[in-house]
Write a protein that holds these residues in place. Structure first.
Motif, PDB file in Angstrom:
ATOM      1  N   LEU A   9      38.849 -85.862  26.818  1.00 14.90           N
ATOM      2  CA  LEU A   9      39.558 -85.133  27.411  1.00 14.90           C
ATOM      3  C   LEU A   9      39.256 -83.771  27.201  1.00 14.90           C
ATOM      4  O   LEU A   9      39.439 -82.872  28.143  1.00 14.90           O
ATOM      5  CB  LEU A   9      40.983 -85.182  26.783  1.00 14.90           C
ATOM      6  N   LEU A  10      38.638 -83.299  26.061  1.00 11.71           N
ATOM      7  CA  LEU A  10      38.051 -81.942  25.797  1.00 11.71           C
ATOM      8  C   LEU A  10      37.022 -81.713  26.914  1.00 11.71           C
ATOM      9  O   LEU A  10      36.945 -80.619  27.576  1.00 11.71           O
ATOM     10  CB  LEU A  10      37.536 -81.844  24.474  1.00 11.71           C
ATOM     11  N   ARG A  11      36.185 -82.855  27.198  1.00 10.55           N
ATOM     12  CA  ARG A  11      35.350 -82.599  28.178  1.00 10.55           C
ATOM     13  C   ARG A  11      36.002 -82.215  29.460  1.00 10.55           C
ATOM     14  O   ARG A  11      35.235 -81.553  30.381  1.00 10.55           O
ATOM     15  CB  ARG A  11      34.341 -84.080  28.512  1.00 10.55           C
ATOM     16  N   PHE A  12      36.894 -82.824  29.900  1.00  7.45           N
ATOM     17  CA  PHE A  12      37.679 -82.554  31.163  1.00  7.45           C
ATOM     18  C   PHE A  12      38.089 -80.977  31.063  1.00  7.45           C
ATOM     19  O   PHE A  12      37.921 -80.463  32.210  1.00  7.45           O
ATOM     20  CB  PHE A  12      38.859 -83.461  31.356  1.00  7.45           C
TER      21      PHE A  12
ATOM     22  N   LEU B 125      40.167 -90.237  18.376  1.00  6.93           N
ATOM     23  CA  LEU B 125      39.190 -89.152  18.189  1.00  6.93           C
ATOM     24  C   LEU B 125      38.197 -89.039  19.510  1.00  6.93           C
ATOM     25  O   LEU B 125      37.724 -87.891  20.090  1.00  6.93           O
ATOM     26  CB  LEU B 125      38.390 -89.285  16.904  1.00  6.93           C
ATOM     27  N   TYR B 126      37.944 -90.263  19.826  1.00  4.34           N
ATOM     28  CA  TYR B 126      37.008 -90.395  21.296  1.00  4.34           C
ATOM     29  C   TYR B 126      37.791 -89.829  22.464  1.00  4.34           C
ATOM     30  O   TYR B 126      37.320 -89.291  23.053  1.00  4.34           O
ATOM     31  CB  TYR B 126      36.385 -91.822  21.157  1.00  4.34           C
ATOM     32  N   LEU B 127      39.117 -90.124  22.406  1.00  5.44           N
ATOM     33  CA  LEU B 127      39.964 -89.863  23.402  1.00  5.44           C
ATOM     34  C   LEU B 127      39.924 -88.344  23.434  1.00  5.44           C
ATOM     35  O   LEU B 127      39.985 -87.731  24.545  1.00  5.44           O
ATOM     36  CB  LEU B 127      41.278 -90.305  23.233  1.00  5.44           C
ATOM     37  N   VAL B 128      40.091 -87.594  22.369  1.00  7.61           N
ATOM     38  CA  VAL B 128      40.129 -86.105  22.320  1.00  7.61           C
ATOM     39  C   VAL B 128      38.958 -85.632  22.571  1.00  7.61           C
ATOM     40  O   VAL B 128      38.717 -84.705  23.726  1.00  7.61           O
ATOM     41  CB  VAL B 128      40.342 -85.595  20.962  1.00  7.61           C
TER      42      VAL B 128
END
Length: 195
Positions: free
Chosen positions: A24-27, A18-21
Motif C-alpha cells: 500500500l505504501l508503494r501505491f 507488514l507486507y500489506l503496508v
C-alpha cells in the motif's frame, strides 16, 4: 479458538500486515509522486516487484493510478481476513470478504498518512531541514493531505497548525465513519480489531 491458534493468527497477521503496508505504501508513493530514487521508495519497489510484475501485465494503470498495487493490497487483505475467519468459523460470502478487505485497506491507507504526518511534525521540531530519506518521504506523503488545510488556515507567524486539523479529519473518519461503515456491512468484530 485456543491459545495455539491465537498465536498462529497473531504471527501470520503481523507478517502479512507488514507486507500489506509495503504494498500500500508503494501505491501511496506513486499517488503522491514521491521521489522514486529515495532508498525507502526503492525498498518498497523491490519488495513488491515479485508479485506486482505479473499483475501489471494483466491490470493496467487507470488514470495514472497504480491499480495493480491497489488490487494486490485488497487481495492480500482479503486473504488475511479469510485466514482469520477460518479459525472463528464464521460464514460469509466472497462479496462480503471483498467489501471487508476494501474497508481494511482504506483504514490502513489513512494510517499511512497519519504516521507520515506524525514523522513530519516530529522532524520539523527536532531536526528542521533534515535530509534524512525517511523525513523527506514523510514530507512528500503528508504534503498532499496538508495542502487543502493550509489554504484554509493562515500561517500563524511561522507556526503551521494545519497538521492538527488534518489529524482531526483523519481521526474522525477512522474513529466514527469507518466503524459505522464496518457495522453496516456486517464486518465481524474480530476483523475490525485487526485493522
Amino acid at each position: 479458538m485456543n491459545a495455539l491458534s491465537g498465536a498462529m493468527i497473531f504471527v501470520v497477521q503481523t507478517l502479512v500486515s507488514l507486507y500489506l503496508v509495503i504494498v500500500l505504501l508503494r501505491f501511496v508513493l506513486q499517488l503522491v509522486k514521491a521521489d522514486f530514487y529515495n532508498p525507502l521508495s526503492q525498498f518498497a519497489v523491490r519488495a513488491t516487484q515479485p508479485l506486482l510484475k505479473p499483475l501489471r501485465r494483466i491490470i493496467p494503470s487507470i488514470g495514472g493510478l497504480d491499480t495493480s498495487s491497489l488490487l494486490l493490497s485488497v487481495a492480500i487483505q482479503a486473504l488475511l481476513m479469510a485466514f482469520v475467519m477460518m479459525f472463528v468459523l464464521y460464514s460469509y460470502s466472497p462479496l462480503q470478504l471483498v467489501i471487508w478487505a476494501i474497508i481494511g485497506v482504506t483504514s490502513l491507507f489513512l494510517k499511512i498518512f497519519w504516521v507520515a504526518m506524525i514523522v513530519m511534525v516530529i522532524v520539523s521540531w527536532v531536526a528542521p531541514n533534515s535530509h534524512n530519506p525517511a523525513a523527506e518521504l514523510a514530507y512528500q506523503i503528508s504534503e498532499p493531505v496538508l495542502a487543502p488545510f493550509r489554504k484554509l488556515i493562515p500561517n500563524l507567524g511561522g507556526l503551521d497548525i494545519s497538521p492538527i486539523f488534518a489529524f482531526l479529519a483523519i481521526q474522525v473518519i477512522q474513529s466514527y465513519a469507518m466503524p459505522v461503515l464496518a457495522e453496516y456491512v456486517g464486518m465481524p468484530e474480530i476483523l475490525w480489531r485487526m485493522i
